[in-house]
Scaffold this motif. Structure first.
Motif, PDB file in Angstrom:
ATOM      1  N   TYR C 154       0.797  -1.222   0.000  1.00 33.54           N
ATOM      2  CA  TYR C 154       0.000   0.000   0.000  1.00 33.54           C
ATOM      3  C   TYR C 154       0.838   1.284   0.000  1.00 33.54           C
ATOM      4  CZ  TYR C 154      -3.736   3.139   1.444  1.00 33.54           C
ATOM      5  OH  TYR C 154      -4.638   4.163   1.522  1.00 33.54           O
ATOM      6  N   GLY C 155       1.788   1.361   0.905  1.00 27.78           N
ATOM      7  CA  GLY C 155       2.605   2.570   1.023  1.00 27.78           C
ATOM      8  C   GLY C 155       3.337   2.875  -0.274  1.00 27.78           C
ATOM      9  N   LYS C 156       3.813   1.827  -0.912  1.00 32.15           N
ATOM     10  CA  LYS C 156       4.546   2.016  -2.167  1.00 32.15           C
ATOM     11  C   LYS C 156       3.619   2.440  -3.299  1.00 32.15           C
ATOM     12  CE  LYS C 156       8.801  -0.053  -1.266  1.00 32.15           C
ATOM     13  NZ  LYS C 156      10.104  -0.025  -1.917  1.00 32.15           N
ATOM     14  N   GLN C 157       2.370   1.966  -3.220  1.00 29.69           N
ATOM     15  CA  GLN C 157       1.412   2.397  -4.243  1.00 29.69           C
ATOM     16  C   GLN C 157       1.199   3.905  -4.157  1.00 29.69           C
ATOM     17  OE1 GLN C 157      -2.209   0.225  -4.695  1.00 29.69           O
ATOM     18  NE2 GLN C 157      -1.220  -1.764  -4.663  1.00 29.69           N
ATOM     19  N   ARG C 158       1.110   4.414  -2.922  1.00 29.21           N
ATOM     20  CA  ARG C 158       0.953   5.858  -2.738  1.00 29.21           C
ATOM     21  C   ARG C 158       2.150   6.598  -3.345  1.00 29.21           C
ATOM     22  NH1 ARG C 158      -3.396   7.932  -1.353  1.00 29.21           N
ATOM     23  NH2 ARG C 158      -4.746   6.963   0.186  1.00 29.21           N
ATOM     24  N   LYS C 159       3.336   6.044  -3.100  1.00 26.52           N
ATOM     25  CA  LYS C 159       4.536   6.679  -3.626  1.00 26.52           C
ATOM     26  C   LYS C 159       4.549   6.638  -5.152  1.00 26.52           C
ATOM     27  CE  LYS C 159       7.960   6.084   0.008  1.00 26.52           C
ATOM     28  NZ  LYS C 159       9.219   5.381   0.291  1.00 26.52           N
ATOM     29  N   LEU C 160       4.130   5.514  -5.691  1.00 26.84           N
ATOM     30  CA  LEU C 160       4.135   5.385  -7.153  1.00 26.84           C
ATOM     31  C   LEU C 160       3.207   6.421  -7.783  1.00 26.84           C
ATOM     32  CD1 LEU C 160       4.911   4.068  -9.793  1.00 26.84           C
ATOM     33  CD2 LEU C 160       3.197   2.306  -9.397  1.00 26.84           C
ATOM     34  N   GLU C 161       2.102   6.692  -7.096  1.00 24.43           N
ATOM     35  CA  GLU C 161       1.193   7.699  -7.632  1.00 24.43           C
ATOM     36  C   GLU C 161       1.867   9.072  -7.686  1.00 24.43           C
ATOM     37  OE1 GLU C 161      -2.528   8.293  -5.721  1.00 24.43           O
ATOM     38  OE2 GLU C 161      -3.594   7.912  -7.582  1.00 24.43           O
ATOM     39  N   ILE C 162       2.632   9.376  -6.648  1.00 24.09           N
ATOM     40  CA  ILE C 162       3.351  10.657  -6.653  1.00 24.09           C
ATOM     41  C   ILE C 162       4.385  10.652  -7.776  1.00 24.09           C
ATOM     42  CG2 ILE C 162       4.702  12.287  -5.294  1.00 24.09           C
ATOM     43  CD1 ILE C 162       3.587  10.982  -2.778  1.00 24.09           C
ATOM     44  N   ALA C 163       5.091   9.528  -7.918  1.00 24.90           N
ATOM     45  CA  ALA C 163       6.106   9.425  -8.975  1.00 24.90           C
ATOM     46  C   ALA C 163       5.460   9.636 -10.336  1.00 24.90           C
ATOM     47  CB  ALA C 163       6.777   8.055  -8.910  1.00 24.90           C
ATOM     48  N   ARG C 164       4.296   9.033 -10.518  1.00 29.34           N
ATOM     49  CA  ARG C 164       3.606   9.163 -11.797  1.00 29.34           C
ATOM     50  C   ARG C 164       3.217  10.619 -12.066  1.00 29.34           C
ATOM     51  NH1 ARG C 164      -1.957   6.151 -12.240  1.00 29.34           N
ATOM     52  NH2 ARG C 164      -2.563   7.950 -10.996  1.00 29.34           N
ATOM     53  N   GLY C 165       2.718  11.282 -11.029  1.00 31.41           N
ATOM     54  CA  GLY C 165       2.366  12.690 -11.189  1.00 31.41           C
ATOM     55  C   GLY C 165       3.580  13.524 -11.546  1.00 31.41           C
ATOM     56  N   LEU C 166       4.668  13.217 -10.877  1.00 31.24           N
ATOM     57  CA  LEU C 166       5.901  13.966 -11.090  1.00 31.24           C
ATOM     58  C   LEU C 166       6.418  13.797 -12.515  1.00 31.24           C
ATOM     59  CD1 LEU C 166       7.552  15.675  -9.174  1.00 31.24           C
ATOM     60  CD2 LEU C 166       8.976  13.675  -8.700  1.00 31.24           C
ATOM     61  N   ALA C 167       6.173  12.625 -13.075  1.00 33.53           N
ATOM     62  CA  ALA C 167       6.674  12.343 -14.429  1.00 33.53           C
ATOM     63  C   ALA C 167       6.021  13.224 -15.486  1.00 33.53           C
ATOM     64  CB  ALA C 167       6.450  10.869 -14.765  1.00 33.53           C
ATOM     65  N   THR C 168       4.876  13.827 -15.162  1.00 30.29           N
ATOM     66  CA  THR C 168       4.246  14.696 -16.155  1.00 30.29           C
ATOM     67  C   THR C 168       4.918  16.065 -16.196  1.00 30.29           C
ATOM     68  OG1 THR C 168       2.627  15.570 -14.609  1.00 30.29           O
ATOM     69  CG2 THR C 168       2.000  13.587 -15.807  1.00 30.29           C
ATOM     70  N   ASN C 169       5.963  16.223 -15.394  1.00 26.40           N
ATOM     71  CA  ASN C 169       6.739  17.461 -15.373  1.00 26.40           C
ATOM     72  C   ASN C 169       5.890  18.669 -14.955  1.00 26.40           C
ATOM     73  OD1 ASN C 169       8.958  19.051 -15.684  1.00 26.40           O
ATOM     74  ND2 ASN C 169       8.679  19.363 -17.887  1.00 26.40           N
ATOM     75  N   PRO C 170       5.286  18.571 -13.744  1.00 25.11           N
ATOM     76  CA  PRO C 170       4.359  19.621 -13.329  1.00 25.11           C
ATOM     77  C   PRO C 170       5.060  20.831 -12.717  1.00 25.11           C
ATOM     78  CG  PRO C 170       4.458  17.928 -11.653  1.00 25.11           C
ATOM     79  CD  PRO C 170       5.414  17.505 -12.739  1.00 25.11           C
ATOM     80  N   LYS C 171       4.332  21.941 -12.726  1.00 24.58           N
ATOM     81  CA  LYS C 171       4.774  23.097 -11.951  1.00 24.58           C
ATOM     82  C   LYS C 171       4.151  22.995 -10.562  1.00 24.58           C
ATOM     83  CE  LYS C 171       4.498  25.940 -16.067  1.00 24.58           C
ATOM     84  NZ  LYS C 171       3.437  26.627 -16.819  1.00 24.58           N
TER      85      LYS C 171
END
Lengths: 292, 329, 252
Positions: C154-171
Motif C-alpha cells: 500500500y505505502g509504495k502504491q501511494r509513492k508510485l502515484e506521486i512518482a507518476r504525477g511527477l513524471a508529467t513534469n508539473p509546476k
C-alpha cells in the motif's frame, strides 16, 4: 395498408410486448446492475414450453399458460444462481460476456432439441376481430393490450404496496445498506429474476400468438428491441420501460408502413443510438454523477 | 544497482528482431508445406485461410476488448464493410489480379476505418454495457443498410467475386496484423490505451487525451476487421448480409475470450482451435453454437468468480494475467 | 506573481454549495497544506483545480494561465499533476509503465513509429526508461520497476502515484492525503521525500492531509476549510492555535 389509426394500434400491440420484456431488463438492471442478455431468450423458451404443453401434452390453455410462466420464472432464478451470482464482484465486462454466453446456451439448446426449422403454432387466443368504424383490431392485439395492462398495474402495485416490493426498491437504491437493514438481498435478486422472467414468458405467449411460428432465435430480436425500449424509457425505471416499449412499437409500425420494412430495424437501432448520445439516462432515468 | 530494465539497442537490428524474422520465414515454410504438401487432406487444407482470417479478426478485436477494455459487439459490421467494399472493387475494376486485390485490401480496410471514426466518435463517449449495446446496434444498422441498398445486391448479396484469397496473402496479412498490433501495444500509444482501460480518471490526470486514444484503438481494430472482410469475400466468392449478423461478432468475441483478453498469442491459438475443433469433431452447426456458449460462460466463471484465485493460491495453477476493468458504479 | 491564484472559487451540486468563495494564493516553490474536517470540500477543490469538475464561480490561474473550462488532460499539460485519495494506479501495468505512461507528453514519437518500430522508437523508449527509472529511484521504487502496480504494498502504491504525477513534469503537484494508511516511520520518510522532490524538481506542492504531524512538519502555509468555506489561512502554528479551527475540529 390500413389507416394510420390501425398502424398505431398495431404498434401499440407489439409495443406492449416490448414493454413486458423491457420491464425484465429494467428491473434486473436496477437491482443487479447488469444487462441480462439472456432475457430475450426466455421469450423463446416460453414459446416452446407453451407449444409442448398445448400440442404434445394437450393441456388446457390455462394450465399450459400457468406451466409456461412458472417454468420461465424458475429458469430465470436458476440462470441467476448458476451464472450471475458467482460474478457479483467481477468486472462488468465479465458479467456481460457471461450473459451473452447464457443467451447462446439457451438458443443452442433449443436448436438441439427442436432443430432450426420454424414450428407452426396456432394461436391459443380465440377472440374475434373487432371493428370500430373502418378500423379493424385483431383479437390477438386486443388481448395483448388487455393482458399487458393487467400485468403492468399488478406489477406497479406490487412494487409500491407490498413489503417485497419495497425490499426490491431498497436493494436497487443501495445493496449494502439494504442488507444492513435486514433485507435478504439474495432472495430479492432471485425474486426480481423470477418476476422479470415470468413477464418475459407472458410476452413470449403473446408473441407466438401474434406471429404463429416458433424457432430458436425467436427471442433474439424482440429481446434486443425491448432493451432499446428500456434504454429509451430510462433503464432502471419501471414506468420508463412501459413508455419506452409502447413508443418503440409505434415507431416500428409507422416506419414499417410508411418508410421501408427493410430499414425498420435500422431505424429502431438508430433511435437507440440517438437516445444514448443525446440523453443517455433515457426519458425517465436519473442522471448520476460519478465520484472521483 | 541491478539492471532491472533491459538495455535496448538504439536500432531495429537487435538479436530478438532477427530471431522473430527467422521465425516468420520458418512459419511461412510450415504453412506452405501444410497447404501444398500431402500431410493434410483437402478438407483440412481449406481451413488454413479461415484460420488466418479469424486470427486477424480476433487480434484486432482484442485491441478494443483486451487492451482498451471496451466490449465491442460490432466487429462483424466493420468486417462487412470491408468485405463489400473489396468485392465491389474487384468486381468492377479490370486490372491484373495482384493490383486489383491490393487496392481492394487497402481501400476495404480504409473504408472500414472511416466508419470506425464515424461510429467511434459518438459511441466511445459511452461506457461499459451501453457501449457494447450500441456497437451491437451499429452492427445491425450496417447489416440492414447493406440489405437495403441496390449496389450491394440486397438480401441476395454479391456473387462471382474472384477467389483471390490464398494462404500466401493470408499469411502475409496475419503476420502484418500481429506485428503491428503487438508493436502498438508496447508503444507510448499502447500504454495510453492500457492506462485508459485501467483507470480513465487517472489517465486524464496525467495528460492523456482519453477520447483520442479510445477512437484510435477502435479505428485501428476496424481497419483490420475490414481487411479480414476483404479476404473473407474473396475466399468464399459470395457475400450475403446475413453472414455479418451479431452472431458473427460474438463468434469473434468467443475467440478473444478463450485466448485471453489482452493476449495476442492467445487470440492466435484460440482462432486456430475454434476453427479446427468443429471440423475435427465433425459436429453439426448446432454443436458449434453450444461450444461457444460453454466457452464464454466457463471462461468467465473460471476467471472471475474466485475459482482461479483459489487454485492460484493453492499453487495448482500458475498466475496468469487477468481481466482488468472494474465494474462501473 | 503567485504560481496558483484562485479567486472566489465555488461549485454547487444541485442546491448544495460544496465549495464557496475560496481564495488561494500559492507562491512558486511553496509547500502548502489544505486541511479541514471530513466533507469540508478539500478533494472537491482538487477536482476543481484539475478540471474534473467545472467551477460555478471564480477563476483559477496557474502561472498566469486561466485554466477554468479546460479538460483534465489540458490542465495537466498546463503543469498541474495530482494524486488521488483512493489510489488510482494503472493496476495491470508494471510500475515502470505507470511512470512511462505519464511521460507520454514529454517523449513523443508518431503512430507510424509505433507500428513499425523505426530507430526513433528504440531511442525514445530508451530515453523514457532512463527518465522513468530516475524518478522511481527518488521514491525507492527502482527495485520493483517490473512489478505489476497492483502487487506493490500500500505505502509504495501511494509513492508510485506521486512518482507518476511527477513524471508529467508539473509546476504544481497536488497530493491528496499522501500519508493515509502509512505508519509513523513511513510518514516520516514520505515527508523527507516530499521536501526532496520540491527542491530537486523545483515545483510547488499543495497537499491535503489529516496527519497534523506531517502538515506542521513540512507545510509553510495552511488553508483550513470548513463546510466549503475558508476558516483560516496562515502559518501552521498560528492557524492551529486559532480557536475557530479548534472548534471546527473538536466540535463545541
Amino acid at each position: 395498408m390500413g389507416s394510420v389509426l390501425e398502424q398505431l394500434i398495431n404498434g401499440l400491440g407489439t409495443g406492449s410486448i416490448y414493454a413486458l420484456i423491457a420491464l425484465g431488463y429494467t428491473m434486473v438492471y436496477g437491482i443487479a446492475k447488469m444487462i441480462n442478455f439472456a432475457h430475450g431468450d426466455i421469450i423463446m423458451v416460453g414459446a416452446y414450453v407453451l407449444y409442448v404443453t398445448v400440442t404434445q401434452f394437450k393441456l388446457p390453455v390455462i394450465a399450459a399458460v400457468a406451466i409456461t410462466v412458472t417454468f420461465c420464472a424458475v429458469l430465470g432464478i436458476t440462470i441467476e444462481k448458476i451464472a450471475y451470482k458467482p460474478l457479483r464482484k467481477a468486472p462488468s465486462l465479465a458479467v456481460l460476456i457471461t450473459a451473452i454466453g447464457m443467451s447462446f446456451l439457451l438458443q443452442s439448446l433449443a436448436l438441439l432439441i427442436f432443430n432450426a426449422n420454424p414450428i407452426a403454432f396456432k394461436s391459443i387466443i380465440d377472440v374475434q376481430t373487432v371493428k370500430l368504424g373502418n378500423t379493424t383490431v385483431s383479437g390477438v392485439t386486443l388481448v395483448t393490450l388487455i393482458v399487458t395492462m393487467i400485468c403492468m398495474i399488478t406489477l406497479s402495485l406490487f412494487i409500491s404496496k407490498t413489503k417485497a416490493g419495497s425490499a426490491m426498491r431498497a436493494v436497487s437504491e443501495d445493496k449494502a445498506a439494504a442488507q444492513l437493514m435486514g433485507i435478504n438481498v439474495n432472495r430479492t435478486i432471485s425474486m426480481t429474476f423470477a418476476i422479470g422472467s415470468a413477464l418475459a414468458a407472458v410476452a413470449g405467449i403473446l408473441f407466438v400468438c401474434q406471429y404463429q411460428s416458433i424457432k430458436p432465435t425467436l427471442g433474439a430480436l424482440p429481446g434486443i428491441k425491448a432493451f432499446v425500449a428500456a434504454v429509451l424509457g430510462g433503464i432502471g425505471s419501471v414506468p420508463g420501460a412501459m413508455i419506452g416499449g409502447v413508443l418503440l412499437g409505434v415507431i416500428e409500425s409507422i416506419s414499417k408502413a410508411y418508410i421501408s420494412s427493410e430499414l425498420t430495424d435500422a431505424i429502431v437501432f438508430g433511435v437507440l443510438v440517438l437516445v444514448l448520445l443525446v440523453k443517455p439516462s433515457g426519458l425517465l432515468g436519473k442522471n448520476r454523477i460519478e465520484k472521483v | 544497482m541491478q539492471n532491472i530494465v533491459k538495455e535496448k539497442k538504439n536500432n531495429s537490428f537487435t538479436k530478438k528482431n532477427l530471431l522473430i524474422t527467422a521465425g516468420i520465414i520458418l512459419g511461412f515454410l510450415v504453412v506452405m508445406y501444410l497447404a501444398e504438401g500431402n500431410l493434410l487432406n483437402r478438407q483440412y487444407k481449406s481451413l488454413i485461410v479461415p484460420i488466418g482470417i479469424y486470427i486477424i479478426l480476433a487480434v484486432s478485436l482484442n485491441l478494443t476488448t483486451g487492451f482498451l477494455g471496451e466490449l465491442s459487439l460490432g466487429h462483424a459490421g466493420f468486417m462487412a464493410i470491408g468485405a463489400y467494399t473489396g468485392a465491389l472493387i474487384t468486381l468492377n475494376l479490370n486490372m491484373p489480379e495482384a493490383v486489383e486485390f491490393i487496392i481492394a485490401l487497402i481501400v476495404g480496410g480504409f473504408i472500414a476505418a472511416i466508419f470506425g471514426v464515424l461510429i467511434g466518435v459518438p459511441v466511445l463517449r459511452l461506457k461499459g454495457d451501453y457501449l457494447a449495446i450500441v456497437t451491437l446496434a451499429f452492427n445491425e444498422i450496417i447489416r440492414s443498410i447493406i440489405n437495403f441498398l441496390g449496389i450491394t445486391g440486397g438480401a441476395m448479396g454479391l456473387s462471382k467475386i474472384p477467389r483471390y484469397t490464398n494462404y500466401i496473402w493470408v499469411y502475409i496479412l496475419v503476420v502484418l496484423t500481429i506485428v503491428i498490433i503487438t508493436n502498438l501495444v508496447n508503444s507510448r500509444h499502447g500504454r495510453a490505451i492500457s492506462a485508459i482501460r485501467d483507470n480513465y480518471v487517472a489517465a486524464e490526470s496525467i495528460g492523456l487525451k482519453v477520447s483520442k486514444y479510445k477512437v484510435m484503438a477502435f479505428v485501428i481494430a476496424a481497419f483490420f476487421a475490414g481487411i479480414a472482410g476483404v479476404l473473407y469475400g474473396h475466399n468464399l466468392s459470395v457475400l450475403k448480409p446475413a453472414d455479418f449478423d451479431y452472431n458473427k461478432s460474438i463468434e469473434i468475441l468467443v475467440i478473444v475470450v478463450l485466448g485471453g483478453m489482452g493476449s495476442v498469442r492467445g487470440s492466435v491459438i484460440a482462432a486456430a482451435v475454434l476453427t479446427i475443433l468443429p471440423e475435427v469433431l465433425r459436429a453439426a452447426d448446432d454443436f458449434r453454437m453450444l461450444l461457444y456458449a460453454v466457452v464464454l460462460i466457463a471462461m468467465m466463471l473460471f476467471n472471475s468468480s474466485g475459482i482461479r484465485t483459489k487454485l492460484e493460491e493453492s499453487g495448482k495453477l500458475p498466475k496468469l494475467p487477468k481481466l482488468t476493468r472494474n465494474r462501473a458504479k | 506573481m503567485a504560481l496558483l491564484e484562485v479567486k472566489n472559487l465555488g461549485i454547487s451540486f444541485g442546491g448544495l454549495r460544496a465549495v464557496d468563495d475560496v481564495n488561494l494564493n500559492i507562491e512558486k516553490g511553496q509547500l502548502y497544506g489544505l486541511i479541514g474536517p471530513n466533507g469540508a470540500g478539500k478533494t472537491t477543490i482538487f477536482n476543481l483545480l484539475t478540471g474534473v469538475y467545472r467551477p460555478t464561480t471564480g477563476t483559477i490561474k496557474v502561472d498566469g494561465v486561466d485554466i477554468v473550462g479546460k479538460s483534465p488532460s489540458e490542465i495537466c499539460q498546463n503543469g498541474v499533476a495530482r494524486t488521488f485519495q483512493n489510489i488510482r494506479l494503472f493496476k495491470k501495468m508494471t510500475v515502470l509503465d505507470n511512470v512511462k505512461a505519464a511521460l507520454h507528453n514529454q517523449v513523443k514519437y508518431s503512430l507510424f513509429t509505433s507500428f513499425f518500430r523505426t530507430s526513433n522508437y528504440y531511442q525514445s523508449e530508451k530515453q523514457m526508461n532512463e527518465k522513468a527509472m530516475e524518478i522511481l529511484k527518488v521514491f525507492d521504487l527502482d527495485g520493483q520497476a517490473n512489478y505489476l502496480a497492483s502487487n506493490l504494498p500500500y505505502g509504495k502504491q501511494r509513492k508510485l502515484e506521486i512518482a507518476r504525477g511527477l513524471a508529467t513534469n508539473p509546476k504544481l503537484l497536488l497530493l491528496d492525503e499522501p500519508a493515509a494508511g502509512m505508519n509513523p516511520n513511513e510518514t516520516a520518510e514520505l515527508m523527507e521525500t516530499i521536501r526532496l522532490v520540491r527542491d530537486k524538481y523545483n515545483i510547488t506542492i499543495l497537499l491535503i492531509e489529516h496527519d497534523m504531524k506531517l502538515v506542521t512538519g513540512i507545510c509553510e502555509k495552511i488553508l483550513v476549510l470548513n463546510f466549503g468555506t475558508e476558516l483560516a489561512t496562515g502559518a501552521p502554528e498560528d492557524v492551529l492555535n486559532n480557536p475557530e479551527v479548534i472548534t471546527a475540529y473538536l466540535g463545541e
